[in-house]
Design a protein around this motif. Sequence first.
Motif, mmCIF file in Angstrom:
data_model
loop_
_atom_site.group_PDB
_atom_site.id
_atom_site.type_symbol
_atom_site.label_atom_id
_atom_site.label_comp_id
_atom_site.label_asym_id
_atom_site.label_seq_id
_atom_site.Cartn_x
_atom_site.Cartn_y
_atom_site.Cartn_z
ATOM 1 N N ARG A 118 37.904 63.314 51.188
ATOM 2 C CA ARG A 118 37.449 64.923 50.921
ATOM 3 C C ARG A 118 35.561 65.034 51.030
ATOM 4 N NH1 ARG A 118 37.425 67.709 45.552
ATOM 5 N NH2 ARG A 118 36.287 70.310 46.598
ATOM 6 N N LEU A 119 35.113 64.218 50.671
ATOM 7 C CA LEU A 119 34.085 64.075 50.106
ATOM 8 C C LEU A 119 33.032 64.012 51.735
ATOM 9 C CD1 LEU A 119 30.968 64.176 48.774
ATOM 10 C CD2 LEU A 119 31.570 61.291 49.468
ATOM 11 N N GLU A 120 33.492 63.462 52.659
ATOM 12 C CA GLU A 120 32.981 62.849 53.934
ATOM 13 C C GLU A 120 33.459 64.553 55.239
ATOM 14 O OE1 GLU A 120 35.496 59.593 55.376
ATOM 15 O OE2 GLU A 120 33.643 58.063 54.523
ATOM 16 N N GLU A 121 35.249 64.686 54.293
ATOM 17 C CA GLU A 121 35.329 66.553 54.982
ATOM 18 C C GLU A 121 34.301 66.898 54.412
ATOM 19 O OE1 GLU A 121 38.761 66.556 54.076
ATOM 20 O OE2 GLU A 121 40.148 65.321 55.036
ATOM 21 N N GLU A 122 34.140 67.231 53.404
ATOM 22 C CA GLU A 122 33.080 68.931 52.861
ATOM 23 C C GLU A 122 31.897 68.340 53.792
ATOM 24 O OE1 GLU A 122 34.206 70.766 51.561
ATOM 25 O OE2 GLU A 122 36.130 70.929 50.857
ATOM 26 N N VAL A 123 30.629 67.421 53.298
ATOM 27 C CA VAL A 123 29.807 67.094 53.588
ATOM 28 C C VAL A 123 29.622 66.863 55.248
ATOM 29 C CG1 VAL A 123 27.615 65.160 53.570
ATOM 30 C CG2 VAL A 123 29.171 65.186 51.925
ATOM 31 N N HIS A 124 30.557 66.594 56.188
ATOM 32 C CA HIS A 124 30.287 66.733 57.896
ATOM 33 C C HIS A 124 30.610 67.977 58.207
ATOM 34 C CE1 HIS A 124 31.098 62.369 57.982
ATOM 35 N NE2 HIS A 124 30.013 62.678 59.505
ATOM 36 N N ARG A 125 31.070 69.324 56.932
ATOM 37 C CA ARG A 125 30.820 70.762 57.008
ATOM 38 C C ARG A 125 30.538 71.398 56.789
ATOM 39 N NH1 ARG A 125 36.712 70.301 54.805
ATOM 40 N NH2 ARG A 125 37.883 70.491 56.573
ATOM 41 N N VAL A 126 28.979 70.962 55.981
ATOM 42 C CA VAL A 126 28.205 70.922 55.578
ATOM 43 C C VAL A 126 26.568 70.807 56.378
ATOM 44 C CG1 VAL A 126 25.909 71.181 53.897
ATOM 45 C CG2 VAL A 126 28.400 71.255 53.179
ATOM 46 N N LEU A 127 26.925 70.005 57.123
ATOM 47 C CA LEU A 127 25.878 68.461 57.839
ATOM 48 C C LEU A 127 25.748 69.503 59.081
ATOM 49 C CD1 LEU A 127 26.485 65.644 58.095
ATOM 50 C CD2 LEU A 127 24.420 66.243 56.731
ATOM 51 N N ALA A 128 27.158 70.684 59.377
ATOM 52 C CA ALA A 128 26.867 71.560 61.048
ATOM 53 C C ALA A 128 26.787 73.153 60.783
ATOM 54 C CB ALA A 128 28.656 71.176 60.708
ATOM 55 N N GLN A 129 26.294 73.307 59.468
ATOM 56 C CA GLN A 129 24.894 74.365 59.276
ATOM 57 C C GLN A 129 24.478 74.174 58.601
ATOM 58 O OE1 GLN A 129 28.005 77.019 55.887
ATOM 59 N NE2 GLN A 129 29.578 75.325 55.687
ATOM 60 N N VAL A 130 23.779 72.909 58.419
ATOM 61 C CA VAL A 130 22.384 73.227 58.167
ATOM 62 C C VAL A 130 21.632 72.514 59.594
ATOM 63 C CG1 VAL A 130 20.789 72.147 57.098
ATOM 64 C CG2 VAL A 130 22.565 73.113 56.102
ATOM 65 N N PRO A 131 20.902 72.949 60.281
ATOM 66 C CA PRO A 131 20.243 72.626 61.761
ATOM 67 C C PRO A 131 19.405 70.808 61.176
ATOM 68 C CG PRO A 131 19.165 75.056 61.883
ATOM 69 C CD PRO A 131 20.482 74.407 60.755
ATOM 70 N N GLY A 132 19.042 69.977 62.002
ATOM 71 C CA GLY A 132 18.696 68.689 61.591
ATOM 72 C C GLY A 132 19.239 67.925 60.572
ATOM 73 N N ALA A 133 19.862 68.411 59.788
ATOM 74 C CA ALA A 133 20.691 67.490 58.546
ATOM 75 C C ALA A 133 21.808 66.440 59.506
ATOM 76 C CB ALA A 133 21.660 68.671 57.537
ATOM 77 N N ARG A 134 21.582 65.165 58.447
ATOM 78 C CA ARG A 134 22.422 64.198 58.639
ATOM 79 C C ARG A 134 22.737 63.176 57.266
ATOM 80 N NH1 ARG A 134 17.064 61.385 62.654
ATOM 81 N NH2 ARG A 134 16.202 60.823 61.202
ATOM 82 N N LEU A 135 23.299 62.641 58.206
ATOM 83 C CA LEU A 135 23.722 61.081 57.445
ATOM 84 C C LEU A 135 22.360 60.361 56.793
ATOM 85 C CD1 LEU A 135 27.779 60.619 57.251
ATOM 86 C CD2 LEU A 135 25.997 62.111 55.180
ATOM 87 N N SER A 136 22.473 59.841 55.931
ATOM 88 C CA SER A 136 20.617 59.065 56.009
ATOM 89 C C SER A 136 21.857 58.009 56.233
ATOM 90 C CB SER A 136 20.939 58.177 54.640
ATOM 91 O OG SER A 136 21.759 57.732 54.054
ATOM 92 N N VAL A 137 20.260 56.959 57.606
ATOM 93 C CA VAL A 137 20.950 55.500 57.707
ATOM 94 C C VAL A 137 21.986 54.659 57.237
ATOM 95 C CG1 VAL A 137 20.457 53.456 58.781
ATOM 96 C CG2 VAL A 137 18.915 55.553 59.215
ATOM 97 N N ASP A 138 21.355 54.563 55.459
ATOM 98 C CA ASP A 138 22.179 53.775 54.695
ATOM 99 C C ASP A 138 23.259 53.973 54.327
ATOM 100 O OD1 ASP A 138 21.176 55.771 52.977
ATOM 101 O OD2 ASP A 138 19.954 54.235 51.953
ATOM 102 N N SER A 139 24.593 55.322 54.517
ATOM 103 C CA SER A 139 25.387 56.015 53.638
ATOM 104 C C SER A 139 26.400 54.895 54.305
ATOM 105 C CB SER A 139 24.797 57.551 54.571
ATOM 106 O OG SER A 139 24.966 58.603 53.604
ATOM 107 N N ARG A 140 26.067 54.138 55.646
ATOM 108 C CA ARG A 140 27.545 53.495 56.278
ATOM 109 C C ARG A 140 27.212 52.418 54.930
ATOM 110 N NH1 ARG A 140 25.149 51.271 61.859
ATOM 111 N NH2 ARG A 140 24.139 53.638 61.497
ATOM 112 N N TYR A 141 26.629 52.387 54.280
ATOM 113 C CA TYR A 141 26.775 51.461 52.761
ATOM 114 C C TYR A 141 27.777 51.213 52.270
ATOM 115 C CZ TYR A 141 23.716 49.068 56.897
ATOM 116 O OH TYR A 141 23.194 48.995 58.418
#
Length: 283
Positions: A118-141
């Motif tokens: 659920r977290l991944e779903e919610e975060v990606h929805r929010v990223l789409a609403q804020v210009p320039g927002a992206r996950l940190s490089v280290d989030s994959r870890y």
Amino acid sequence: MKAGTAKGLAKKVEPRPLRQADLSQVQGIFTDVDGTLTTGHKLRSQTIRALEQLSGSGLRVVLVSGRPAGWGEAWARQLPVDGVIVENGGLFFLKGKKGELRKVYLEPPGQREANRKRLEEEVHRVLAQVPGARLSVDSRYTEVDLAVDYNEEARLGDAGASAIETLLRARGVTAVRSSVHVNCWLGRFDKLSASRRFARVAWGEKLEPADGRYVYAGDSFNDAPMFQAFKLGVGVANVRAVLDRIDAPPAFITRAPEGRGFEELARALLARRRPSRSRGVST
């Protein structure tokens, strides 16, 4: 974590200089990493030496960070520390008597899996609403939380970070800033709950609100629960940038910012630990 209300801000007290802290009973230190141990996003050799001297003097040292589990395992294995709490309290690593590493989660597997999806779903929805927002490089870890970069590779500023926090919280996600990321997670944990559990599991001890045995050092919004709970909460000087907005300020503050501020704290602790032998920490 919500920004402090006007009523809450009115009750805040300006942190006192570190020299006024009674460090005579201290047995250990919990410390944030980014902006507290690091200086300009780097670990100075002097700061690592401070960790070595603290550990060598018999003081317990535990890192408490929003960084990923992968980073935490490396720190626990390579740095002179007793343990590492990562992902804002989602899990921790502690060293056994023979140096073996133990990994402890704050929540059971089924709950972690459901929350992560659920977290991944919610975060990606929010990223789409804020210009320039992206996950940190280290989030994959990460295993438990995710981090949105606003001040590491990205430059979203306070306005962008605030927008991300507001949107995530509206979706039921815990979101709070470190000095570089907006950390976000689902679950009933934070740095404080994880530190309390760490103390129970590692040492069989209970962290008390007025406990003078442990210091907490930090610099940003996600350190507020620790500043509020620790009698000896110490902010390195760069915490001044958020004092007017943080939910709970530290009781004390160093003169120097970032890693140099931590080194200042280490000198103070060592001076009281071994007054006749301490050589201090170079700057």
